[in-house]
Design a protein around this motif. Structure first.
Motif, PDB file in Angstrom:
ATOM      1  N   ARG A 101      89.214  21.673  30.268  1.00  0.00           N
ATOM      2  CA  ARG A 101      90.602  21.634  30.739  1.00  0.00           C
ATOM      3  C   ARG A 101      91.581  21.932  29.600  1.00  0.00           C
ATOM      4  O   ARG A 101      92.583  22.622  29.799  1.00  0.00           O
ATOM      5  CB  ARG A 101      90.903  20.261  31.341  1.00  0.00           C
ATOM      6  CG  ARG A 101      92.058  20.252  32.347  1.00  0.00           C
ATOM      7  CD  ARG A 101      92.547  18.846  32.614  1.00  0.00           C
ATOM      8  NE  ARG A 101      93.009  18.212  31.388  1.00  0.00           N
ATOM      9  CZ  ARG A 101      94.160  18.494  30.808  1.00  0.00           C
ATOM     10  NH1 ARG A 101      94.982  19.351  31.350  1.00  0.00           N
ATOM     11  NH2 ARG A 101      94.502  17.920  29.669  1.00  0.00           N
ATOM     12  N   LEU A 102      91.276  21.420  28.417  1.00  0.00           N
ATOM     13  CA  LEU A 102      92.155  21.663  27.274  1.00  0.00           C
ATOM     14  C   LEU A 102      92.249  23.151  26.956  1.00  0.00           C
ATOM     15  O   LEU A 102      93.317  23.664  26.639  1.00  0.00           O
ATOM     16  CB  LEU A 102      91.648  20.906  26.049  1.00  0.00           C
ATOM     17  CG  LEU A 102      92.047  19.437  25.984  1.00  0.00           C
ATOM     18  CD1 LEU A 102      91.176  18.702  24.994  1.00  0.00           C
ATOM     19  CD2 LEU A 102      93.504  19.312  25.591  1.00  0.00           C
ATOM     20  N   ALA A 103      91.106  23.823  27.052  1.00  0.00           N
ATOM     21  CA  ALA A 103      91.110  25.261  26.776  1.00  0.00           C
ATOM     22  C   ALA A 103      91.914  26.002  27.843  1.00  0.00           C
ATOM     23  O   ALA A 103      92.691  26.906  27.532  1.00  0.00           O
ATOM     24  CB  ALA A 103      89.678  25.776  26.713  1.00  0.00           C
ATOM     25  N   ILE A 110     100.443  25.977  28.536  1.00  0.00           N
ATOM     26  CA  ILE A 110     101.073  24.676  28.767  1.00  0.00           C
ATOM     27  C   ILE A 110     100.894  23.905  27.475  1.00  0.00           C
ATOM     28  O   ILE A 110      99.849  23.314  27.234  1.00  0.00           O
ATOM     29  CB  ILE A 110     100.406  23.947  29.943  1.00  0.00           C
ATOM     30  CG1 ILE A 110     100.507  24.821  31.187  1.00  0.00           C
ATOM     31  CG2 ILE A 110     101.057  22.602  30.194  1.00  0.00           C
ATOM     32  CD1 ILE A 110      99.647  24.359  32.317  1.00  0.00           C
ATOM     33  N   ARG A 111     101.894  23.967  26.618  1.00  0.00           N
ATOM     34  CA  ARG A 111     101.691  23.416  25.285  1.00  0.00           C
ATOM     35  C   ARG A 111     102.440  22.126  25.029  1.00  0.00           C
ATOM     36  O   ARG A 111     101.901  21.175  24.501  1.00  0.00           O
ATOM     37  CB  ARG A 111     102.093  24.448  24.244  1.00  0.00           C
ATOM     38  CG  ARG A 111     101.200  25.647  24.318  1.00  0.00           C
ATOM     39  CD  ARG A 111     101.460  26.636  23.228  1.00  0.00           C
ATOM     40  NE  ARG A 111     100.780  27.867  23.577  1.00  0.00           N
ATOM     41  CZ  ARG A 111      99.470  27.994  23.498  1.00  0.00           C
ATOM     42  NH1 ARG A 111      98.730  27.026  23.017  1.00  0.00           N
ATOM     43  NH2 ARG A 111      98.899  29.118  23.875  1.00  0.00           N
TER      44      ARG A 111
ATOM     45  N   LYS B 184      97.332  14.869  25.909  1.00  0.00           N
ATOM     46  CA  LYS B 184      95.910  15.222  25.938  1.00  0.00           C
ATOM     47  C   LYS B 184      95.534  16.038  24.706  1.00  0.00           C
ATOM     48  O   LYS B 184      94.424  15.925  24.197  1.00  0.00           O
ATOM     49  CB  LYS B 184      95.603  16.013  27.215  1.00  0.00           C
ATOM     50  CG  LYS B 184      95.685  15.178  28.460  1.00  0.00           C
ATOM     51  CD  LYS B 184      94.512  14.241  28.515  1.00  0.00           C
ATOM     52  CE  LYS B 184      94.812  13.053  29.371  1.00  0.00           C
ATOM     53  NZ  LYS B 184      93.738  12.063  29.358  1.00  0.00           N
ATOM     54  N   VAL B 185      96.457  16.859  24.242  1.00  0.00           N
ATOM     55  CA  VAL B 185      96.180  17.621  23.026  1.00  0.00           C
ATOM     56  C   VAL B 185      96.119  16.677  21.830  1.00  0.00           C
ATOM     57  O   VAL B 185      95.287  16.840  20.935  1.00  0.00           O
ATOM     58  CB  VAL B 185      97.247  18.716  22.806  1.00  0.00           C
ATOM     59  CG1 VAL B 185      96.975  19.475  21.516  1.00  0.00           C
ATOM     60  CG2 VAL B 185      97.267  19.675  23.971  1.00  0.00           C
ATOM     61  N   GLY B 200      93.862  27.505  20.114  1.00  0.00           N
ATOM     62  CA  GLY B 200      95.173  28.141  20.149  1.00  0.00           C
ATOM     63  C   GLY B 200      96.337  27.170  20.158  1.00  0.00           C
ATOM     64  O   GLY B 200      97.455  27.552  20.463  1.00  0.00           O
ATOM     65  N   PHE B 201      96.074  25.899  19.837  1.00  0.00           N
ATOM     66  CA  PHE B 201      97.173  24.946  19.679  1.00  0.00           C
ATOM     67  C   PHE B 201      97.465  24.784  18.187  1.00  0.00           C
ATOM     68  O   PHE B 201      96.561  24.911  17.370  1.00  0.00           O
ATOM     69  CB  PHE B 201      96.810  23.565  20.241  1.00  0.00           C
ATOM     70  CG  PHE B 201      96.561  23.546  21.716  1.00  0.00           C
ATOM     71  CD1 PHE B 201      97.603  23.636  22.618  1.00  0.00           C
ATOM     72  CD2 PHE B 201      95.280  23.389  22.207  1.00  0.00           C
ATOM     73  CE1 PHE B 201      97.375  23.596  23.985  1.00  0.00           C
ATOM     74  CE2 PHE B 201      95.040  23.349  23.572  1.00  0.00           C
ATOM     75  CZ  PHE B 201      96.098  23.448  24.464  1.00  0.00           C
ATOM     76  N   HIS B 202      98.700  24.438  17.868  1.00  0.00           N
ATOM     77  CA  HIS B 202      99.081  24.234  16.470  1.00  0.00           C
ATOM     78  C   HIS B 202      99.058  22.743  16.150  1.00  0.00           C
ATOM     79  O   HIS B 202     100.034  22.058  16.425  1.00  0.00           O
ATOM     80  CB  HIS B 202     100.507  24.740  16.259  1.00  0.00           C
ATOM     81  CG  HIS B 202     100.566  25.981  15.455  1.00  0.00           C
ATOM     82  ND1 HIS B 202     100.050  26.060  14.193  1.00  0.00           N
ATOM     83  CD2 HIS B 202     101.065  27.199  15.727  1.00  0.00           C
ATOM     84  CE1 HIS B 202     100.221  27.284  13.735  1.00  0.00           C
ATOM     85  NE2 HIS B 202     100.834  27.996  14.645  1.00  0.00           N
ATOM     86  N   PRO B 203      97.992  22.210  15.551  1.00  0.00           N
ATOM     87  CA  PRO B 203      97.921  20.759  15.356  1.00  0.00           C
ATOM     88  C   PRO B 203      99.114  20.177  14.619  1.00  0.00           C
ATOM     89  O   PRO B 203      99.588  19.102  14.966  1.00  0.00           O
ATOM     90  CB  PRO B 203      96.645  20.564  14.543  1.00  0.00           C
ATOM     91  CG  PRO B 203      95.844  21.767  14.799  1.00  0.00           C
ATOM     92  CD  PRO B 203      96.797  22.884  15.039  1.00  0.00           C
TER      93      PRO B 203
END
Lengths: 255, 330
Positions: A101-103, A110-111, B184-185, B200-203
């Motif tokens: 789901r995170l991917a 959705i960031r 969640k991230v 692809g997220f910026h921690p």
């Protein structure tokens, strides 16, 4: 035809050890390309360079003719280069569903929403189910990732990569450390992806026989150097490759 | 998840209502003051758990934000007349200062790996402690100063209700926050930061925003804390404050929001009881020794804390619940 991903004289050096030495490598769009080579040939290092996990000492990397050598791995993923890892690299204490789901969430951009409940994003959940079905993990969705068998973790890894929906897939030894019974399941997952036909796939593999009938083209690396490139048949016939694999004494000069 | 969540919310609402009614049923000044203290520290501990339990950041400088809120409120009420308006203004000033400082400190420090980060936060907090000690014209140094409260808040019952409202509101806001895609991230960063990057997220941005939310929340608890004491001194910036939050979070249960509240209740009650026992044996004056032992035992035998351990038991039984997306941080 233009290559989608290309490296020019790519080199990386750790101290005095040159892990990847002047490699010119290219993949065309929608091609299935395999990289083979014995242990220590620099296959994974090359992937780390392509994926942005490592910085090149010299040389350039192009994606659709754009220089991406200095981009971070985050930016490269967003541009469309996704990779899986040889060492299983998932979120161990999250469920299989949550991992994928995170991917999907990242893919759907959705960031930063911080108020709406995550389960209200139905399209994310549906897409997640779809992918879990594709990689045959649907029954395991509420299991924690660390409780999966090794083979299942590899499938999860591929699921996360597919969820990112990138144009280029870099698969680092998807069958590494797997029992022989588990290998066909992974291969069929990869075949499914190939059948969809809208992705460029680069695969690292140790076991030559596994990938020969899947690949459109094969590149051989040896001691960090580019050795040969061609169709699977050409590679099988190639004498230098045979020497490298059988003799292991190849000294770098063309024979 | 839905079921469990609803039951949990219901439970919180019922307990909350009972706590609202308490001052009208049972009149005990000591108990009210103790509970007020618990609510305030629960807010502080929840904000700390956002970093420790959700994002996996170990900060030794969280007292910095507590102190910023405390001094903002103290100084404004000391210098200006005390009305409801100035109290709200002081809360706001504390929040804004914490916001700016957490962004600055966050971008400077959160790039570092765990223990380097921890040391740097400790240094920043010490910096604030030194400033509070040396800037005597404003803070009166170590001795601190008292300040008047507006009429309304002088009543212990009202102040109790205000603190309770704050705690419940912050609990539900943070709950929304942690269950959002953003939250969640954060949990994913705790689990495997490098993998988050390759998704692809910026921690770094996530960690900075988490520390901003934690910092501003801590500032609110700091403001409430000095309002309850009507006094502020440099102790609000000390390491002990951060350690209290750490202890409450770990005993209650990291990675949950109800855990820090329970932890705060336990610690404050235990503190109260142990100081009462001081007349029996002088060892009870050194109550910190007992907390030390408790802390060690918890880490060895219940690393998940009270809430985490109970939750594990429950989910162990009801595993067949389909669609149970029970991530550690539910």
């Amino acid at each position: 035809m233009e290559p989608i991903l290309e490296t020019k004289n790519l080199t990386v050096q750790f101290g005095s050890h040159i892990a990847v030495n002047n490699v010119n490598f290219m993949v065309y769009e929608k091609q299935f390309k395999s990289i083979i080579g014995p242990n220590g040939a620099g296959k994974t290092t090359l992937f780390n360079l392509l994926g942005g996990q490592l910085k090149a000492t010299s040389g350039k990397i192009y994606f659709r003719k754009e220089d991406i050598t200095s981009l971070s791995s985050v930016k490269r993923t967003r541009k469309g280069i996704g990779r899986s890892f040889q060492m299983t690299n998932v979120f161990p204490n999250l469920t299989v569903f949550e991992n994928v789901r995170l991917a999907v969430q990242s893919r759907m951009n959705i960031r930063y929403p911080f108020f709406k409940h995550f389960s209200h994003y139905t399209e994310v959940n549906e897409k997640t189910y779809e992918i879990l079905e594709l990689v045959l993990l649907k029954e395991k969705q509420s299991v924690l990732a660390k409780q999966l068998s090794h083979g299942e973790q590899r499938k999860l890894e591929i699921a996360m990569l597919l969820a990112l929906d990138t144009e280029v897939l870099l698969l680092d030894e998807p069958t590494a450390g797997m029992s022989m019974e588990e290998v066909p399941a992974i291969l069929s997952v990869i075949q499914n992806v190939k059948k969809e036909g809208n992705r460029t796939i680069v695969l690292i593999e140790h076991k030559m026989d596994l990938i020969m009938n899947l690949s459109d083209a094969v590149t051989v690396l040896f001691n960090g150097q580019f050795l040969a490139d061609g169709t699977p048949e050409e590679i099988m016939e190639n004498e230098t490759v045979q020497n490298a694999y059988l003799g292991g004494l190849y000294n770098g000069s063309p024979s | 998840m839905g079921m469990l969540n609803n039951r949990m919310n219901l439970f919180v609402i019922i307990v909350g209502l009972l706590l609202f009614l308490l001052p009208f049923i049972y009149e005990s000044r000591t108990l009210l003051i103790l509970l007020t203290q618990i609510f305030i520290f629960a807010i502080f501990a929840m904000s700390y758990d956002l970093l420790l339990g959700y994002t996996g950041i170990v900060s030794f400088g969280h007292a910095m934000f507590f102190g910023i809120g405390a001094y903002s409120t103290g100084i404004i009420l000391h210098r200006m007349e005390s009305t409801i308006f100035t109290v709200l203004l002081s809360l706001l000033v504390g929040i804004l200062l914490s916001l700016v400082i957490s962004i600055l400190v966050g971008f400077l420090t959160l790039r570092l790996k765990s223990h380097f980060f921890a040391m740097l936060t400790l240094a920043f907090a010490s910096l604030f402690l030194v400033v509070a000690e040396k800037w005597r014209t404003l803070t009166y140094g170590n001795d601190g100063f008292t300040f008047p409260l507006p009429e309304f808040l002088r009543d212990r019952t009202y102040f109790y209700l205000v603190s309770l409202t704050f705690m419940i509101a912050i609990y539900f806001l943070l709950k929304r926050f942690t269950e959002s895609p953003f939250g969640k991230v954060l949990v994913a960063i705790r689990e495997n930061e490098r993998r988050v990057e390759s998704l692809g997220f910026h921690p770094l941005y996530y960690k900075v925003i988490a520390s901003v939310v934690a910092g501003t929340t801590a500032s609110i608890s700091g403001s409430l804390y000095v309002l309850s004491l009507r006094f502020v001194n440099t102790s609000v910036f000390t390491m002990e404050m951060t350690l209290d939050a750490l202890l409450m979070t770990i005993i209650g249960g990291v990675g949950t929001l109800i855990g820090p509240i329970i932890g705060s209740g336990l610690i404050e009650f235990a503190h109260h009881l142990l100081t009462d026992l001081a007349s029996i044996s002088p060892i009870f004056e050194r109550w910190i020794i007992f907390f030390g032992i408790l802390y060690i035992l918890t880490v060895i035998f219940f690393p998940l804390g009270i809430v985490g351990t109970i939750r594990n038991r429950i989910s162990g039984k009801g595993k067949k619940e389909k669609y149970a997306k029970k991530t550690v941080a539910g």
